[in-house]
Design an enzyme around this catalytic site. Structure first.
Site, PDB file in Angstrom:
ATOM      1  N   LYS A   1       0.860  -1.182   0.000  1.00 19.04           N
ATOM      2  CA  LYS A   1       0.000   0.000   0.000  1.00 19.04           C
ATOM      3  C   LYS A   1       0.896   1.232   0.000  1.00 19.04           C
ATOM      4  CE  LYS A   1      -1.730   2.756   2.899  1.00 19.04           C
ATOM      5  NZ  LYS A   1      -1.595   3.939   2.020  1.00 19.04           N
ATOM      6  N   PRO A   2       1.123   1.795  -1.179  1.00 15.66           N
ATOM      7  CA  PRO A   2       1.863   3.062  -1.198  1.00 15.66           C
ATOM      8  C   PRO A   2       0.917   4.184  -0.787  1.00 15.66           C
ATOM      9  CG  PRO A   2       1.329   2.384  -3.446  1.00 15.66           C
ATOM     10  CD  PRO A   2       0.700   1.377  -2.534  1.00 15.66           C
TER      11      PRO A   2
ATOM     12  N   CYS B   1      13.503  11.287   6.053  1.00 18.02           N
ATOM     13  CA  CYS B   1      13.540  10.812   7.446  1.00 18.02           C
ATOM     14  C   CYS B   1      14.910  11.020   8.072  1.00 18.02           C
ATOM     15  CB  CYS B   1      13.140   9.350   7.500  1.00 18.02           C
ATOM     16  SG  CYS B   1      14.149   8.323   6.427  1.00 18.02           S
TER      17      CYS B   1
END
Ligand code: NAD
Length: 535
Positions: A199-200, A306
């Site tokens: 699930k992108p 990130c």
């Protein structure tokens, strides 16, 4: 003292070159129709480009029932895929590597349009995917090969360790690195013989779907990689609930919930989560290089990385000289939205991101922080653009001090002793990435070893550790569990199995030995094994 007078008031804007491609040139109805075939779903969802806020594509949306169907298909396909020789699976990655480099312009356009980042920052994803494809294409078979071990009773016990695929991996990916964090993380799972249901993020689904098509072109059977699309809180749990292993990249908050779901079912999970990454400038650092490196580390992908640096600790003896360079260079960064190389920083991805950045800056300024560069949204460039921003005088409990901003905002702190800088760098709950700049490499590496951080870059911000794909990458503390890259990045997608074949003598009293004699025989044997340096 800093000289603000000579620096321009606003970050300059790189104009679009004459004849540059537009969203309509790239995201054609034909392309969308081809890519949409890769989604299991009958609903309708829309994604947008942050450059203008306009619609890019309409794609199918999946229901929890669609997710169940995707797992059913993936499970069927996985058995045949796992039965292929590992070299055949790895060869798909090596072909994919070449295709990615050959067709990079197609995916660079999509990454830029879906994330709003510059072309150079988008190219970091191309590099990361190529490196992962090469590494696991070449080294995958060796990581997975059965290994011989010394048995309980040497010679009599023949032992081997085997690696079996988990089955179907549930993979959930965020929007910020949609190429690298979708296919890049799935590649080792495929080599290990797994199927993947992914699930992108819907806003960056075209990039993930393009990657899927290219991997199929390289030889991956279509059904081995299923894609579902939809709101995270609606279909995310349905994906997590069905995986034989969960690979999640996203925020710490969502990651905790995902980990709980995986734990309830006793399936493994790797969680690549948030960070509040620190960079330390030691007194002997080359300040020109350190300032240039800090600019890259703080503002690549507009800080929506990130492993971006959000906290700078600078030794007081060099703080003014460093800041003079860092502030001047930051003020020169050119903003831009062209599908071409040239701009230094792109857009934020969403209104939520822009609101968070604005909230952190406004709250810090209201409580006494000073803006040394940037500080403003730039609607003149695009609806979600924001200037690269440097804050001074940030103190706890300002949110920007310890909360992840995930935007182009960096706070500067001065320190007197290196131990103090290390303590401050280690003072958040996160531990994803860090950076140390110093002239004495050995000393800088010593400082690095004292940081509670999954990766530490010396005289570089983030790319050296991330690009060193033989070595593990991931977070400590609230930054996650498990690692990508290296042996850990592929073995996590396997179940280990030990096969021990006992020959001639059982592991019990035999040949008429009573229990006491057997216990004595074993005690003597253990002493001999240690004396013979058996491990
Ligand atoms: P997010 O947690 O909001 O979403 C990540 C993904 O999880 C999305 O696909 C989303 O749809 C899905 N999701 C949302 N709710 C879910 C649920 N209940 N169950 C299952 N899935 C669900 O994070 P984001 O804002 O998209 O991404 C930014 C965050 O990701 C930042 O904190 C960033 O630091 C982190 N990140 C970490 C790494 C790393 O390698 N450590 C890499 C990239 C991003």
């Amino acid at each position: 003292m800093l000289d603000h007078a000579t620096a321009p008031e606003f970050n300059p804007v790189t104009p679009s070159p004459e004849g540059a491609r537009t969203a309509a040139d790239v995201v054609t109805p034909e392309l969308v129709a081809q890519l949409a075939e890769g989604v299991i779903g009958s609903g309708r969802t829309i994604n947008h480009t942050p450059f203008t806020g306009r619609k890019l594509a309409e794609l199918p949306e999946s229901t929890p029932e669609d997710v169940a169907f995707a797992f059913h298909r993936a499970r069927e396909a996985q058995r045949e895929w796992a039965a292929l020789p590992v070299r055949q699976r790895a060869a798909v990655l090596l072909r994919f590597h070449d295709l990615v480099l050959r067709r990079q312009d197609e995916v660079l356009d999509l990454i830029q349009l879906e994330t709003g980042k510059t072309r150079l920052h988008a190219h970091e994803e191309v590099q990361a995917v190529a490196v992962a494809a090469r590494h696991y294409g070449r080294r995958g078979p060796a990581y997975l090969r059965p290994k011989r071990h010394t048995g309980a009773i040497p010679v009599l016990t023949k032992v081997s360790e085997h690696r079996h695929p988990r089955g179907v991996v549930a993979q959930i990916a965020p929007w910020n690195y949609p190429f690298e964090l979708s296919v890049g993380d799935a590649l080792p799972a495929f080599v290990a013989g797994n199927a993947v249901v992914m699930k992108p993020d819907t806003e960056t689904a075209l990039t993930a779907l393009w990657a899927r098509r290219l991997l199929i072109e390289a030889g991956l059977p279509e059904r081995v990689w299923q894609v579902v699309l939809g709101e995270g809180h609606v279909i995310g749990p349905a994906v997590v609930e069905r995986g034989d292993y969960v690979s999640f990249t996203g925020s710490t908050r969502t990651g905790r919930g995902v980990a709980q779901k995986a734990a309830e079912r006793l399936v493994g999970a790797s969680l690549e989560l948030g960070g509040k990454n620190a960079l330390i400038v030691l007194p002997d650092a080359d300040l020109d290089r350190a300032a240039e490196g800090a600019v890259r580390a703080a503002f690549s992908s507009a800080g929506q990385l990130c492993i971006s640096i959000e906290r700078l600790y600078v030794h007081e003896s060099v703080a003014d000289a460093f800041l003079e360079r860092f502030v001047a260079r930051t003020k020169q960064l050119q903003l831009g939205s062209a599908l071409a190389y040239g701009a230094d920083m792109g857009s934020l991805v969403s209104q939520r991101q822009l609101d968070n950045v604005t909230r952190h800056i406004e709250e810090a300024v209201a409580k006494g922080a000073t803006v040394l560069a940037g500080g403003r949204a730039r609607p003149d460039v695009g609806p979600l653009f924001h200037e690269p921003t440097i804050l001074d005088g940030v103190e706890s409990p300002m949110a920007v001090c310890a909360e992840e901003t995930f935007g182009p905002v960096v706070s500067v702190y001065r320190y007197a002793e290196v131990d103090e800088a290390v303590e401050l760098a280690n003072s958040t709950a996160y531990g994803l990435n860090a950076s140390v700049w110093g002239g004495d490499g050995r000393r800088a590496r010593q400082v690095a070893a004292g940081l509670r951080s999954g990766t530490v870059n010396v005289n570089e911000g983030y790319a050296a550790a991330y690009g060193s794909v033989q070595s593990p990458m991931g977070g400590m503390g609230d930054s996650g569990l498990g690692r990508r890259h290296g042996s850990e990045g592929i073995l996590k997608y396997t179940e280990a199995q030990t096969i021990a074949h006992q020959r001639l003598l059982p592991m019990a009293p035999s040949w008429g030995m009573n229990d006491a004699a057997y216990a004595k025989f074993m005690s003597v044997s253990l002493k001999v094994l240690k004396a013979l340096r058996f491990r």
